[in-house]
Design a protein around this motif. Structure first.
Motif, PDB file in Angstrom:
ATOM      1  N   ALA A 118     -42.924   5.346  15.071  1.00 21.70           N
ATOM      2  CA  ALA A 118     -41.488   5.293  14.818  1.00 21.70           C
ATOM      3  C   ALA A 118     -40.706   5.250  16.125  1.00 21.70           C
ATOM      4  CB  ALA A 118     -41.057   6.485  13.976  1.00 21.70           C
ATOM      5  N   ARG A 119     -41.115   6.053  17.098  1.00 25.19           N
ATOM      6  CA  ARG A 119     -40.399   6.061  18.382  1.00 25.19           C
ATOM      7  C   ARG A 119     -40.562   4.729  19.102  1.00 25.19           C
ATOM      8  NH1 ARG A 119     -40.123  11.197  22.321  1.00 25.19           N
ATOM      9  NH2 ARG A 119     -39.140  11.900  20.390  1.00 25.19           N
ATOM     10  N   ARG A 120     -41.775   4.173  19.070  1.00 19.40           N
ATOM     11  CA  ARG A 120     -42.009   2.875  19.714  1.00 19.40           C
ATOM     12  C   ARG A 120     -41.191   1.773  19.039  1.00 19.40           C
ATOM     13  NH1 ARG A 120     -47.485   1.493  18.382  1.00 19.40           N
ATOM     14  NH2 ARG A 120     -46.500   0.548  16.553  1.00 19.40           N
ATOM     15  N   ASN A 121     -41.147   1.791  17.702  1.00 21.27           N
ATOM     16  CA  ASN A 121     -40.403   0.759  16.976  1.00 21.27           C
ATOM     17  C   ASN A 121     -38.907   0.846  17.245  1.00 21.27           C
ATOM     18  OD1 ASN A 121     -42.796  -0.159  15.878  1.00 21.27           O
ATOM     19  ND2 ASN A 121     -42.556   0.962  13.962  1.00 21.27           N
ATOM     20  N   VAL A 122     -38.382   2.051  17.299  1.00 25.18           N
ATOM     21  CA  VAL A 122     -36.964   2.231  17.593  1.00 25.18           C
ATOM     22  C   VAL A 122     -36.634   1.738  18.995  1.00 25.18           C
ATOM     23  CG1 VAL A 122     -35.213   3.991  18.073  1.00 25.18           C
ATOM     24  CG2 VAL A 122     -36.518   4.083  15.949  1.00 25.18           C
ATOM     25  N   ALA A 123     -37.490   2.065  19.958  1.00 26.26           N
ATOM     26  CA  ALA A 123     -37.244   1.645  21.336  1.00 26.26           C
ATOM     27  C   ALA A 123     -37.210   0.130  21.455  1.00 26.26           C
ATOM     28  CB  ALA A 123     -38.318   2.219  22.259  1.00 26.26           C
ATOM     29  N   ILE A 232     -35.285  13.608  18.426  1.00 23.52           N
ATOM     30  CA  ILE A 232     -36.255  14.280  17.561  1.00 23.52           C
ATOM     31  C   ILE A 232     -36.506  13.439  16.313  1.00 23.52           C
ATOM     32  CG2 ILE A 232     -34.434  15.618  16.418  1.00 23.52           C
ATOM     33  CD1 ILE A 232     -36.395  17.927  16.113  1.00 23.52           C
ATOM     34  N   ASP A 233     -37.722  13.449  15.828  1.00 23.03           N
ATOM     35  CA  ASP A 233     -38.077  12.787  14.581  1.00 23.03           C
ATOM     36  C   ASP A 233     -37.531  13.591  13.405  1.00 23.03           C
ATOM     37  OD1 ASP A 233     -40.116  12.380  12.176  1.00 23.03           O
ATOM     38  OD2 ASP A 233     -40.361  10.656  13.513  1.00 23.03           O
ATOM     39  N   TYR A 234     -37.043  12.890  12.390  1.00 23.55           N
ATOM     40  CA  TYR A 234     -36.437  13.586  11.246  1.00 23.55           C
ATOM     41  C   TYR A 234     -37.391  14.584  10.604  1.00 23.55           C
ATOM     42  CZ  TYR A 234     -39.011  10.311   8.194  1.00 23.55           C
ATOM     43  OH  TYR A 234     -39.994   9.595   7.558  1.00 23.55           O
ATOM     44  N   ARG A 235     -38.680  14.296  10.645  1.00 22.15           N
ATOM     45  CA  ARG A 235     -39.660  15.176  10.006  1.00 22.15           C
ATOM     46  C   ARG A 235     -39.824  16.498  10.731  1.00 22.15           C
ATOM     47  NH1 ARG A 235     -43.209   9.773   9.476  1.00 22.15           N
ATOM     48  NH2 ARG A 235     -42.107   9.530  11.462  1.00 22.15           N
ATOM     49  N   ALA A 236     -39.349  16.571  11.974  1.00 19.49           N
ATOM     50  CA  ALA A 236     -39.510  17.791  12.767  1.00 19.49           C
ATOM     51  C   ALA A 236     -38.315  18.725  12.675  1.00 19.49           C
ATOM     52  CB  ALA A 236     -39.754  17.420  14.231  1.00 19.49           C
ATOM     53  N   VAL A 237     -37.255  18.329  11.987  1.00 19.44           N
ATOM     54  CA  VAL A 237     -36.075  19.194  11.849  1.00 19.44           C
ATOM     55  C   VAL A 237     -36.437  20.396  10.973  1.00 19.44           C
ATOM     56  CG1 VAL A 237     -33.689  19.341  11.055  1.00 19.44           C
ATOM     57  CG2 VAL A 237     -34.536  17.224  12.107  1.00 19.44           C
ATOM     58  N   ASP A 238     -36.084  21.601  11.439  1.00 19.55           N
ATOM     59  CA  ASP A 238     -36.493  22.818  10.723  1.00 19.55           C
ATOM     60  C   ASP A 238     -35.319  23.729  10.391  1.00 19.55           C
ATOM     61  OD1 ASP A 238     -35.856  23.688  13.239  1.00 19.55           O
ATOM     62  OD2 ASP A 238     -37.800  24.607  13.673  1.00 19.55           O
ATOM     63  N   PRO A 256     -44.682   4.073   3.127  1.00 19.34           N
ATOM     64  CA  PRO A 256     -45.600   5.220   3.050  1.00 19.34           C
ATOM     65  C   PRO A 256     -44.947   6.558   3.350  1.00 19.34           C
ATOM     66  CG  PRO A 256     -46.583   3.412   4.299  1.00 19.34           C
ATOM     67  CD  PRO A 256     -45.138   3.084   4.119  1.00 19.34           C
ATOM     68  N   ASN A 257     -43.720   6.532   3.899  1.00 19.65           N
ATOM     69  CA  ASN A 257     -43.072   7.766   4.336  1.00 19.65           C
ATOM     70  C   ASN A 257     -41.863   8.157   3.505  1.00 19.65           C
ATOM     71  OD1 ASN A 257     -44.768   8.033   6.827  1.00 19.65           O
ATOM     72  ND2 ASN A 257     -43.774   6.097   7.305  1.00 19.65           N
ATOM     73  N   TYR A 258     -41.600   7.438   2.412  1.00 20.17           N
ATOM     74  CA  TYR A 258     -40.431   7.777   1.604  1.00 20.17           C
ATOM     75  C   TYR A 258     -40.521   9.203   1.057  1.00 20.17           C
ATOM     76  CZ  TYR A 258     -38.874   2.884   1.596  1.00 20.17           C
ATOM     77  OH  TYR A 258     -38.432   1.639   1.959  1.00 20.17           O
ATOM     78  N   GLN A 259     -41.700   9.595   0.627  1.00 18.26           N
ATOM     79  CA  GLN A 259     -41.856  10.948   0.093  1.00 18.26           C
ATOM     80  C   GLN A 259     -41.516  11.993   1.148  1.00 18.26           C
ATOM     81  OE1 GLN A 259     -42.994  11.384  -3.279  1.00 18.26           O
ATOM     82  NE2 GLN A 259     -42.133  13.430  -2.940  1.00 18.26           N
ATOM     83  N   ALA A 260     -42.040  11.799   2.371  1.00 16.61           N
ATOM     84  CA  ALA A 260     -41.759  12.749   3.448  1.00 16.61           C
ATOM     85  C   ALA A 260     -40.276  12.753   3.805  1.00 16.61           C
ATOM     86  CB  ALA A 260     -42.600  12.400   4.679  1.00 16.61           C
ATOM     87  N   TYR A 261     -39.644  11.581   3.746  1.00 23.56           N
ATOM     88  CA  TYR A 261     -38.219  11.490   4.070  1.00 23.56           C
ATOM     89  C   TYR A 261     -37.388  12.321   3.089  1.00 23.56           C
ATOM     90  CZ  TYR A 261     -33.564   9.478   4.700  1.00 23.56           C
ATOM     91  OH  TYR A 261     -32.205   9.311   4.899  1.00 23.56           O
ATOM     92  N   PHE A 262     -37.590  12.102   1.796  1.00 24.56           N
ATOM     93  CA  PHE A 262     -36.777  12.821   0.812  1.00 24.56           C
ATOM     94  C   PHE A 262     -37.135  14.304   0.763  1.00 24.56           C
ATOM     95  CE2 PHE A 262     -36.205   8.480  -1.084  1.00 24.56           C
ATOM     96  CZ  PHE A 262     -34.832   8.428  -0.876  1.00 24.56           C
ATOM     97  N   GLU A 263     -38.390  14.630   1.017  1.00 25.71           N
ATOM     98  CA  GLU A 263     -38.750  16.050   1.087  1.00 25.71           C
ATOM     99  C   GLU A 263     -38.075  16.718   2.284  1.00 25.71           C
ATOM    100  OE1 GLU A 263     -42.997  16.103   1.056  1.00 25.71           O
ATOM    101  OE2 GLU A 263     -43.128  15.823  -1.130  1.00 25.71           O
ATOM    102  N   THR A 264     -37.926  15.980   3.380  1.00 22.26           N
ATOM    103  CA  THR A 264     -37.211  16.514   4.537  1.00 22.26           C
ATOM    104  C   THR A 264     -35.742  16.758   4.199  1.00 22.26           C
ATOM    105  OG1 THR A 264     -38.697  15.414   6.103  1.00 22.26           O
ATOM    106  CG2 THR A 264     -36.513  16.046   6.919  1.00 22.26           C
ATOM    107  N   VAL A 265     -35.121  15.796   3.518  1.00 16.16           N
ATOM    108  CA  VAL A 265     -33.729  15.977   3.107  1.00 16.16           C
ATOM    109  C   VAL A 265     -33.605  17.208   2.206  1.00 16.16           C
ATOM    110  CG1 VAL A 265     -31.805  14.978   1.816  1.00 16.16           C
ATOM    111  CG2 VAL A 265     -33.153  13.538   3.350  1.00 16.16           C
ATOM    112  N   HIS A 266     -34.522  17.356   1.256  1.00 12.48           N
ATOM    113  CA  HIS A 266     -34.483  18.512   0.357  1.00 12.48           C
ATOM    114  C   HIS A 266     -34.640  19.807   1.145  1.00 12.48           C
ATOM    115  CE1 HIS A 266     -35.943  21.455  -2.606  1.00 12.48           C
ATOM    116  NE2 HIS A 266     -35.325  20.719  -3.521  1.00 12.48           N
ATOM    117  N   ARG A 267     -35.595  19.838   2.065  1.00 12.49           N
ATOM    118  CA  ARG A 267     -35.870  21.053   2.839  1.00 12.49           C
ATOM    119  C   ARG A 267     -34.707  21.424   3.754  1.00 12.49           C
ATOM    120  NH1 ARG A 267     -39.538  19.149   5.912  1.00 12.49           N
ATOM    121  NH2 ARG A 267     -38.405  19.180   7.899  1.00 12.49           N
ATOM    122  N   CYS A 268     -34.031  20.410   4.314  1.00 10.36           N
ATOM    123  CA  CYS A 268     -32.983  20.668   5.297  1.00 10.36           C
ATOM    124  C   CYS A 268     -31.593  20.801   4.680  1.00 10.36           C
ATOM    125  CB  CYS A 268     -32.961  19.553   6.337  1.00 10.36           C
ATOM    126  SG  CYS A 268     -34.437  19.513   7.379  1.00 10.36           S
TER     127      CYS A 268
END
Length: 409
Positions: A118-123, A232-238, A256-268
């Protein structure tokens, strides 16, 4: 190879007209129902072979290299003919059907956007020379779909309207609400929410260029005490926040990461919190990113069908409290960007080179047409953990937005 490409074009051009000048100087005419028209010149025999076997990649590469050029028209005109016809004829042309099937199969690997990828693609796209974006975006560097309530707004007016539209949906009904901005770009949304709505914002990005610019802007505006930008990567926000906003970032998440994305939104998101996701989608169901776009512009990127979004969203236990589809707004946005790019082309060429300019022209023209004549759109999802986190009707959005518009008029 020329007979093979000739047959392909005869079947493809079902709307409008395309004239092709071949490397030997001869010409062919292809026509369907009345529509747009364009002429191209092919300058190298090798381009014919590439176009016959992999047209989706070859036309962009040939234009970039100058081995395929528009004649008395622009690359926008050429793509208008091709993309309008592809929308109608793709399913009955074997090479296009096979290419679409291969791209679908390869999607999971292409979109395996773990933290490192993700970091490489953004750069690849967002760490370009910062001056480039100032030459074709609005003053606030909003690099996402603008909002055109009347339809004749300037790009600055439309981007300001987009921020008001989103702010109204975030229900910023009291001061000092904490906001997480996932994919904060050059900081415009975060700074606006802090300056105009009294929020305390944390903006996150994976772009070093954007981080540096965002922090400089916050300091210059005296907002460093209310806005914090982090690499910071969205998945690392705590941490948890009252509100979460994500504009133009979901396209980089990958299936492949949609589940992790929405779970991060729910958690945060706090139990009574509200989130707003603004992203590009498509009307016609699951597909694949253009191979040229994935290679040269947005590696790892994908604009999903809503049917691909709602499975992971439902499993995350978030509630969809509002859904809006913005039709043609991005076509208008990209038209502004394309014209501004053209007006500043000489300056941009001095930053990079002609090949880069042609690459960006192809990207902006193709993207505009994806919204104007193909199946792309923008969706806004308002999300919450609790059904009672927002009022029962949408009236508060409209009322708030009108008040905000009057205040800034």
């Amino acid at each position: 190879m020329r007979p093979m490409l000739d047959r392909l074009l005869k079947r493809l051009i079902v709307l409008g007209e395309l004239d092709v000048i071949w490397p030997d100087g001869t010409a062919s005419h292809y026509a369907g129902e009345p529509g747009p028209s364009a002429t191209i010149a092919i300058h190298d025999e090798s381009v014919i072979r590439h176009l016959a076997y992999a047209p989706g990649m070859a036309i962009g590469e040939a234009y970039m290299e100058g081995t395929l050029t528009p004649v008395n028209c622009t690359i926008y005109d050429v793509l208008h003919v091709l993309l309008a016809s592809v929308e109608l004829a793709e399913r009955r042309i074997p090479v296009l059907r096979a290419q679409a099937m291969f791209n679908r199969i390869a999607r999971p690997l292409a979109q395996m956007n773990n933290a490192r990828n993700a970091r490489r693609n953004v750069a690849h796209h967002y760490d370009l020379n910062g001056r480039l974006y100032s030459l074709f975006l609005d003053r606030d560097r909003q690099y996402s779909c603008a909002y055109f309530p009347r339809g004749d707004e300037t790009i600055d007016e439309a981007q300001a309207a987009k921020k008001r539209h989103i702010a109204a949906k975030l229900l910023l009904d009291r001061p000092d609400l904490t906001v997480l901005d996932i994919g904060c770009g050059w900081g415009g949304m975060a700074l606006t929410l802090a300056r105009d709505y009294g929020a305390k914002v944390t903006g996150i990005t994976l772009s070093v260029e954007q981080l540096t610019e965002s922090r400089a802007r916050a300091q210059a505006e005296g907002l460093s005490d209310r806005v914090n930008f982090e690499l910071i990567d969205y998945r690392a926000v705590d941490r948890q926040f009252d509100r979460i906003v994500s504009v133009g970032m979901f396209e980089h998440v990958g299936l492949p990461n949609y589940q992790a994305y929405f779970e991060t939104v729910h958690r945060c998101l706090k139990p009574d919190g509200v989130a707003l996701v603004h992203a590009i989608g498509r009307f016609d169901g699951p597909a694949a990113t253009s191979p040229w776009l994935a290679k040269y512009i947005f590696p790892g990127g994908y604009s999903p069908a809503l049917s691909e979004v709602f499975g992971p969203l439902e499993r995350s236990r978030l509630r969809s409290t509002d859904i809006e589809i913005l039709r043609l707004h991005y076509a208008k946005t990209l038209n502004h960007w394309r014209r501004r790019f053209a007006a500043n082309r000489d300056t941009i060429a001095s930053l990079y080179d002609e090949r880069f300019c042609r690459m960006f022209e192809f990207y902006l023209a193709g993207s505009e047409l994806a919204f104007a004549v193909q199946d792309h759109m923008v969706f806004q999802l308002q999300l919450a953990r609790r059904q009672d986190a927002v009022p029962l009707t949408r009236d508060y959005m409209v009322d708030t937005e009108r008040v905000l518009a009057r205040q800034t008029a």
